[in-house]
Design an enzyme around this catalytic site. Sequence first.
Site, PDB file in Angstrom:
ATOM      1  N   GLU A 173       0.831  -1.213   0.000  1.00 31.11           N
ATOM      2  CA  GLU A 173       0.000   0.000   0.000  1.00 31.11           C
ATOM      3  C   GLU A 173       0.860   1.255   0.000  1.00 31.11           C
ATOM      4  O   GLU A 173       0.468   2.281  -0.555  1.00 31.11           O
ATOM      5  CB  GLU A 173      -0.940  -0.010   1.204  1.00 31.11           C
ATOM      6  CG  GLU A 173      -2.062  -1.030   1.111  1.00 31.11           C
ATOM      7  CD  GLU A 173      -3.005  -0.781  -0.063  1.00 31.11           C
ATOM      8  OE1 GLU A 173      -3.437   0.382  -0.255  1.00 31.11           O
ATOM      9  OE2 GLU A 173      -3.287  -1.738  -0.801  1.00 31.11           O
TER      10      GLU A 173
ATOM     11  N   LYS B 298       7.624 -13.334  26.413  1.00 30.08           N
ATOM     12  CA  LYS B 298       7.802 -12.399  25.308  1.00 30.08           C
ATOM     13  C   LYS B 298       7.972 -10.961  25.797  1.00 30.08           C
ATOM     14  O   LYS B 298       8.537 -10.118  25.110  1.00 30.08           O
ATOM     15  CB  LYS B 298       6.620 -12.504  24.348  1.00 30.08           C
ATOM     16  CG  LYS B 298       6.501 -13.891  23.713  1.00 30.08           C
ATOM     17  CD  LYS B 298       5.216 -14.055  22.930  1.00 30.08           C
ATOM     18  CE  LYS B 298       5.123 -15.474  22.358  1.00 30.08           C
ATOM     19  NZ  LYS B 298       3.840 -15.709  21.649  1.00 30.08           N
TER      20      LYS B 298
ATOM     21  N   HIS C 208       2.535 -10.614  16.886  1.00 34.96           N
ATOM     22  CA  HIS C 208       3.132 -11.861  17.350  1.00 34.96           C
ATOM     23  C   HIS C 208       4.590 -11.967  16.944  1.00 34.96           C
ATOM     24  O   HIS C 208       5.430 -12.435  17.720  1.00 34.96           O
ATOM     25  CB  HIS C 208       2.359 -13.068  16.808  1.00 34.96           C
ATOM     26  CG  HIS C 208       2.895 -14.367  17.329  1.00 34.96           C
ATOM     27  ND1 HIS C 208       3.842 -15.115  16.648  1.00 34.96           N
ATOM     28  CD2 HIS C 208       2.657 -15.016  18.493  1.00 34.96           C
ATOM     29  CE1 HIS C 208       4.139 -16.185  17.357  1.00 34.96           C
ATOM     30  NE2 HIS C 208       3.437 -16.149  18.486  1.00 34.96           N
TER      31      HIS C 208
END
Length: 371
Positions: free
Chosen positions: A138, A332, A291
């Site tokens: 885009e 994480k 993620h």
Amino acid sequence: MEEATKQALPDSVRSIVLKESESLDGVSVKIEGYDFNKGVNYHELLKSMAVTGFQASNLGDAIQLVNEMLDWRLSDEIPTEDCCEEEKDLAYRESVRCKVFLGFTSNLISSGIRDIIRYLCQHHMVDVIVTTAGGVEEDLVKCLAPTYRGDFSLRGAVLRSRGLNRIGNLLVPNDNYCKFEDWIIPIFDQMLDEQNSQKILWTPSKLIARLGKEINNETSYLYWAHKNNIPIFCPGLTDGSLGDMLYFHSYKNPGLVVDIVQDIRAMNGEAVHAGPRKTGIIILGGGLPKHHICNANMMRNGADFGVFINTAQEFDGSDSGAHPDEAVSWGKIRGSAKTVKVHCDATIAFPLLVAETFAARKKRGSETSSC
């Protein structure tokens, strides 16, 4: 007796309803909004968000957290016993800053947020970017032809008959993608030739950097990322118009190979080899970019700062809607990390956040240097 009970009842009810409170003075800040009698001061208005309540307070916390992220220096930490000689040098420690990972979904590049991300890349304010295929294509398509404002309620069948694609309340003429094909296929031809003649091993990040170089347009965030050596990772490179173009090219001129394994090594390496630096993550939207960034930081036992901005809810178990604390359970994000999730459309929250963090710092820096 009955009369006495009637008289006693109000006292017992009163003790329940008007239960004595613990004092919050000095423990919690008082909620109050911006006073426009003081005039229109956007800095003070945004500063007041932290004590406004609800998601305004979360946005205020996110602004504060990003500023802490940008303020951090290695010199803030006590040197470890096993650190190298260089890391003991105060000047070196003062030069080491937090490594900033920025992730975003493709719809934000379709929107005007693209120009804010371009600003961040232009001034090298972030270190690593992760996005989707649409977040790459885009940007390039907008260099070739514009995206327009539409409406959420426009009927799909009518738009299809007119060759118009809808992204929320944005409209992208299908001709834009025809122009994109005309532009990108010759570049794929060149890359295939270089692969065969120079033994170049293409990866998604190398391909994206090449496209940023080739577009040579200062309105493009890919252009500035390439110019400032900011790596852009996209593990789902084929999931979009870019994938369509690679598919078409595989028939017209087959043989181009894009190796995702080298990129997962490079992406994880950005976190693992951050060295003594802390890492901060700013993620707009959810899905793959969210993620991928969190998982890379798991390789170093978690990020040290985390800001999520999205409207997804956690109750379907999706990673997109997961709060930062769920990422803590996976390693994480560090248990000691400072985190916040702003439940808000990123097209509203992110410009305000950038205004009070990255852009405000650049403005102060410019004013200081001009004195």
